[in-house]
Design a protein around this motif. Sequence first.
Motif, mmCIF file in Angstrom:
data_model
loop_
_atom_site.group_PDB
_atom_site.id
_atom_site.type_symbol
_atom_site.label_atom_id
_atom_site.label_comp_id
_atom_site.label_asym_id
_atom_site.label_seq_id
_atom_site.Cartn_x
_atom_site.Cartn_y
_atom_site.Cartn_z
ATOM 1 N N LEU A 4 0.836 -1.211 0.000
ATOM 2 C CA LEU A 4 0.000 0.000 0.000
ATOM 3 C C LEU A 4 0.866 1.255 0.000
ATOM 4 O O LEU A 4 0.551 2.239 -0.684
ATOM 5 N N ALA A 5 1.944 1.231 0.750
ATOM 6 C CA ALA A 5 2.846 2.381 0.778
ATOM 7 C C ALA A 5 3.517 2.576 -0.580
ATOM 8 O O ALA A 5 3.659 3.716 -1.047
ATOM 9 N N VAL A 6 3.902 1.477 -1.241
ATOM 10 C CA VAL A 6 4.494 1.579 -2.581
ATOM 11 C C VAL A 6 3.481 2.176 -3.556
ATOM 12 O O VAL A 6 3.813 3.082 -4.332
ATOM 13 N N ALA A 7 2.246 1.691 -3.513
ATOM 14 C CA ALA A 7 1.215 2.212 -4.412
ATOM 15 C C ALA A 7 0.948 3.699 -4.145
ATOM 16 O O ALA A 7 0.799 4.487 -5.083
ATOM 17 N N ALA A 8 0.915 4.086 -2.885
ATOM 18 C CA ALA A 8 0.669 5.492 -2.550
ATOM 19 C C ALA A 8 1.827 6.383 -2.998
ATOM 20 O O ALA A 8 1.602 7.478 -3.548
ATOM 21 N N LEU A 9 3.056 5.934 -2.772
ATOM 22 C CA LEU A 9 4.214 6.733 -3.194
ATOM 23 C C LEU A 9 4.246 6.912 -4.708
ATOM 24 O O LEU A 9 4.509 8.013 -5.207
ATOM 25 N N MET A 10 3.983 5.851 -5.436
ATOM 26 C CA MET A 10 4.047 5.954 -6.897
ATOM 27 C C MET A 10 2.857 6.726 -7.452
ATOM 28 O O MET A 10 2.983 7.402 -8.466
ATOM 29 N N ALA A 11 1.700 6.656 -6.800
ATOM 30 C CA ALA A 11 0.570 7.485 -7.219
ATOM 31 C C ALA A 11 0.888 8.959 -6.986
ATOM 32 O O ALA A 11 0.556 9.820 -7.816
ATOM 33 N N ALA A 12 1.545 9.247 -5.882
ATOM 34 C CA ALA A 12 1.950 10.637 -5.625
ATOM 35 C C ALA A 12 2.988 11.093 -6.643
ATOM 36 O O ALA A 12 2.948 12.239 -7.104
ATOM 37 N N ALA A 13 3.912 10.199 -7.010
ATOM 38 C CA ALA A 13 4.921 10.563 -8.013
ATOM 39 C C ALA A 13 4.300 10.762 -9.388
ATOM 40 O O ALA A 13 4.842 11.489 -10.217
ATOM 41 N N THR A 14 3.171 10.133 -9.629
ATOM 42 C CA THR A 14 2.494 10.290 -10.922
ATOM 43 C C THR A 14 1.902 11.694 -11.071
ATOM 44 O O THR A 14 1.912 12.248 -12.165
ATOM 45 N N PHE A 15 1.404 12.258 -9.986
ATOM 46 C CA PHE A 15 0.653 13.503 -10.097
ATOM 47 C C PHE A 15 1.355 14.741 -9.541
ATOM 48 O O PHE A 15 0.852 15.855 -9.711
ATOM 49 N N THR A 16 2.471 14.598 -8.870
ATOM 50 C CA THR A 16 3.164 15.763 -8.328
ATOM 51 C C THR A 16 4.384 16.102 -9.180
ATOM 52 O O THR A 16 4.913 15.241 -9.876
ATOM 53 N N PRO A 17 4.845 17.344 -9.130
ATOM 54 C CA PRO A 17 6.044 17.703 -9.900
ATOM 55 C C PRO A 17 7.278 16.979 -9.364
ATOM 56 O O PRO A 17 7.448 16.812 -8.162
ATOM 57 N N LEU A 18 8.127 16.550 -10.296
ATOM 58 C CA LEU A 18 9.343 15.837 -9.929
ATOM 59 C C LEU A 18 10.548 16.773 -9.857
ATOM 60 O O LEU A 18 11.438 16.575 -9.045
ATOM 61 N N ALA A 19 10.572 17.760 -10.748
ATOM 62 C CA ALA A 19 11.688 18.699 -10.804
ATOM 63 C C ALA A 19 11.196 19.994 -11.452
ATOM 64 O O ALA A 19 10.108 20.043 -12.027
ATOM 65 N N TYR A 20 12.011 21.036 -11.346
ATOM 66 C CA TYR A 20 11.685 22.288 -12.028
ATOM 67 C C TYR A 20 12.934 22.812 -12.721
ATOM 68 O O TYR A 20 14.059 22.534 -12.316
ATOM 69 N N PHE A 21 12.697 23.552 -13.786
ATOM 70 C CA PHE A 21 13.771 24.160 -14.567
ATOM 71 C C PHE A 21 13.371 25.592 -14.853
ATOM 72 O O PHE A 21 12.238 25.860 -15.242
ATOM 73 N N VAL A 22 14.299 26.506 -14.672
ATOM 74 C CA VAL A 22 14.068 27.917 -14.984
ATOM 75 C C VAL A 22 15.116 28.319 -15.998
ATOM 76 O O VAL A 22 16.311 28.149 -15.779
#
Length: 152
Positions: free
Chosen positions: A11-29
């Motif tokens: 469940l923790a793996v599924a939650a972490l990867m679901a969060a990684a699917t929808f949140t920003p991973l990095a930013y570039f300016v």
Amino acid sequence: MIQRIQTLYLLAVAALMAAATFTPLAYFVGGTDEYKLFAFALKNAEVSHSTIYMGIIVALAAIIPFVTIFLFKNRMLQIRLCAVELVLLIGAQIFMAIYYYLGNRMFAQFEFHAQGLHIAIIFPLVAIILDYLALRAIFRDEMLVRSLDRIR
């Protein structure tokens, strides 16, 4: 089966990867533009570049542990799916590193450029550890059941 520890790990793996699917991973300016790297796109307010391959890998890595939880009667299939999940998580981390590197190179031509990572970029690393722990717990259950079968 919620009472099994591997269920909590998965469940923790599924939650972490679901969060990684929808949140920003990095930013570039670069110059005046700010882009954010998501699982499915590198985008700013008006332009979006597709990162569909990384998105598919990350989405699969979010779905498979959730499916694996409900296969508690077939432990050997659970072990195989956990191994597949490990490969997907390693692939997701490699894709994230590649897209971060490519994004960095894309903005290196600007006089002013900056880049940074968000916390979601390490979610696959944490998920790899949790998936490995789930794999070990499932294997331990399978060995326990096999030893009890020999006693009968």
